[in-house]
Design a protein around this motif. Structure first.
Motif: not given
Lengths: 415, 256
Positions: A190, A195-197, A199, A210, A220-223, A225
């Motif tokens: 990464a 790139e931002r992973p 984790t 998640i 942490m919920a995120q689109p 990656r």
């Protein structure tokens, strides 16, 4: 079809009845005939029949009939083959391959990759170093890329992965977020790719993921990656399809880099100090051990952590903290050697997570031998003595010739 | 000879109560630094200098603590990189994962990448540093250790295999100095895309039995320890049996 061997009274009746239209078909196979050169030929394999208990029997009284074996070859279920001829995109997975085999974490990850690949994409597994795995096809690998790697060379591995990134441009990179290498390699990749992973991901759903955050109190919920480091049980492993596992090559060789971190090799650790629940190699003794001094010497010679069955602990030969099994420690060793342990169900539960089980026992019918991958029937003390000598010889580089010449004939039970 | 050593620390959270405390792994990094560099260890934090939990690090026997003042949600990597570059540091120690925020564990990797230094992960002990070459023991899973050799300058992350941090004393913690420094603020992109929410318990994996017939289901429910595919050697001499076992142990790489 059922595998149970049964008598077929109707077939026997037809074989007896010369007037029945199927009589000829129900006769046992021809046993001897005249060969082209006038020599009598015999079919030695056709002698006898499989009796109701599954044991081959030869009836020399001449009354043998109805011996047509109807037993189906043990039907292994052939899973449907999933083929991706021209993949629209790749999902790259870098399994940990602890001990050269796919771990359950790796299989979960391949299951997640298969979900992300759908029907158009292909799952590309990138495997470093030696691999002993043979079940890539059923684990869900469409394309397999084997890269060379020796020892601890994370920077070289990152270069290899970057070359894969250039050639295949995978839509997602999936790595196990584990201490056995995946977590480190993924983060290095990464940082190298910029790139931002995502984790510690434990759920991927509808283009979002998640993962655990911080000390585990938050998520942490995120689109989704491009680079995902996933925990164990992030998805169900592939179980309903078979895949091609086609070996692919890199078009250009990976440029070797000058290693900045030099690997000086593994350091001897005191095996007794390793907690038994996470020891890699356990030598365990039970009721069959009479000479405990010899057992301790063998454990020291092999460099194994010591374990014991409940009987040995109750009799006071080993400490309570060394007990393996349901009321002791549930061990996760890669290799578990059981000497003189017959394998009570509570003990077998405790070694459920072990990869390879070796049993040394006098009783060939005990449960431990049914569980073991390799068993030697014999006196534990004598085998341990021989093992100490063999290890010493091997360490001194004067390895005695291997056993290959002494391979034994398979035992056929003909009664 | 002492090497300019920096320990990067963060503010942790107690795993049960969530109360602010010194971060466990960062405290271990400070402990490692104190053993290595003693008084000259430089402890650095990027964040809020007025946080009381930060003083727990001072209580470990430090005179002062340097803080690069930043609000929550700011990116710590560029300011730390500039600080480390200008300070002429040779060795950076840090924990492997923060206990608050995202805790992705990426910071040491990004710092190493931007500084162009080698990074050693999961270090248990720094054995020796001679003529700019360090020998380091790396902790592996299952209690194993590996020896690595690396040239200064380099970055080290420690996890729970490193020696336990000493207790923090209240007196020195209140007496110590916190030097705050104002730095340029770079906002972190994640603070807009990701959402932190209270952790949900993970769903338990169900044991799915894909049996088609009743007999298969019965078999799955009453299955005893599997196997049956193992090799059984009967009638071997003890020596031959030992050879067979040793061959497997060597193949598996457990006997060295």
């Amino acid at each position: 079809m059922s595998d149970i061997i049964r008598r077929d009274p109707r077939a026997e009746w037809i074989a007896r009845n010369r007037l029945h239209p199927l009589h000829a078909a129900m006769q046992p196979a021809q046993q001897s005939w005249m060969g082209p050169n006038g020599v009598m030929r015999k079919n030695v394999h056709g002698v006898g029949f499989i009796g109701p208990n599954g044991i081959k029997r030869i009836d020399r009284s001449g009354a043998q009939q109805g011996g047509v074996t109807k037993r189906a070859a043990s039907a292994t279920v052939q899973l449907p083959l999933h083929q991706v001829a021209a993949p629209a995109f790749f999902i790259a997975v870098v399994p940990d391959m602890v001990g050269g085999r796919l771990s359950s974490h790796d299989r979960d990850l391949l299951g997640l990759a298969r979900q992300l690949a759908g029907s158009d994409g292909a799952v590309l597994a990138v495997v470093f170093g030696e691999c002993k795995e043979t079940a890539f096809a059923t684990a869900g690998v469409d394309r397999l890329l084997l890269l060379d790697s020796q020892g601890y060379a994370p920077e070289q591995r990152v270069l290899g992965l970057r070359a894969v990134d250039n050639q295949f441009a995978p839509r997602h990179w999936l790595l196990p977020d584990s201490r056995t290498g995946g977590g480190e390699l993924g983060r290095r990749l990464a940082a190298s790719l910029g790139e931002r992973p995502a984790t510690r991901v434990w759920q991927v759903k509808d283009g979002a993921c998640i993962g655990r955050a911080g000390a585990g109190l938050q998520d942490m919920a995120q689109p989704l990656r491009r680079l995902i480091l996933a925990t164990a049980e992030c998805a169900e492993p592939v179980s309903e399809t078979r895949h091609e596992a086609l070996v692919v090559q890199l078009s250009t060789a990976v440029v070797p880099c000058l290693p900045r971190i030099e690997d000086l090799g593994a350091v001897e650790v005191d095996p007794a100090a390793v907690p038994m629940a996470e020891a890699e190699f356990i030598l365990s003794g039970g009721n069959g051990i009479k000479d405990w001094g010899l057992f301790h010497r063998a454990a020291a010679a092999l460099g194994a952590t010591e374990g014991a069955s409940r009987v040995a602990v109750d009799d006071g030969f080993m400490g309570r903290d060394r007990q393996v099994g349901a009321s002791g420690t549930w061990v996760t060793a890669r290799v578990y050697v059981a000497v003189g342990i017959s394998g009570a169900i509570q003990h077998l539960q405790g070694i459920g997570a072990c990869d390879k089980v070796v049993a040394i026992n006098l009783d060939p019918g005990c449960d431990m031998i049914k569980r073991a991958d390799l068993s030697v029937i014999g006196d534990g003390a004598a085998v341990l003595e021989a093992l100490i000598v063999a290890v010493d010889n091997w360490r001194q580089g004067t390895l005695t010739p291997a056993l290959s010449q002494r391979e034994r004939e398979p035992i056929v039970s003909v009664r | 000879m002492t090497i300019a050593t920096v320990a990067l620390v963060s503010i942790g959270a107690h795993p049960a109560s969530g109360r602010a405390r010194r971060a466990e792994q960062d405290a271990r990094a400070v402990e490692l630094g104190l053993e290595l560099a003693g008084e000259s260890l430089h402890v650095l934090h990027a964040g809020n200098p007025h946080e009381p939990a930060l003083r727990a690090y001072l209580g470990m026997g430090l005179d002062e603590l340097h803080v690069l003042e930043q609000p929550d949600g700011a990116d710590a990597v560029p300011v730390l990189r500039d600080y480390i570059r200008e300070a002429g540091v040779q060795l950076v120690l840090t924990g492997s994962q923060a206990e608050t925020g995202e805790g992705s564990g990426m910071l040491p990797y990004l710092l190493a990448e931007e500084l162009g230094w080698p990074l050693l992960v999961g270090v248990a002990q720094i054995e020796s540093i001679h003529n700019g070459v360090a020998q380091v023991l790396q902790a592996l899973p299952r209690g194993q250790r590996r020896r690595l050799q690396v040239r200064l300058p380099f970055l080290v992350t420690v996890d729970n295999a490193a020696p336990k941090a000493r207790q923090s004393a209240y007196g020195p913690a209140t007496r110590g100095l916190v030097n705050a420094e104002v730095v340029e603020i770079v906002t972190d992109e994640l603070s807009t895309t990701g959402v932190l929410q209270p952790a949900r318990p993970r769903p338990k994996r169900l044991k799915v039995i894909k049996a088609k017939s009743g007999a298969d289901r019965m078999k799955a429910a009453t299955a005893k320890a599997a196997g049956g595919s193992g090799q059984v050697h009967t009638g071997l001499s003890a020596q031959a049996g030992a050879e067979v076992i040793l061959k497997l142990l060597i193949e598996e790489g457990v006997v060295r």
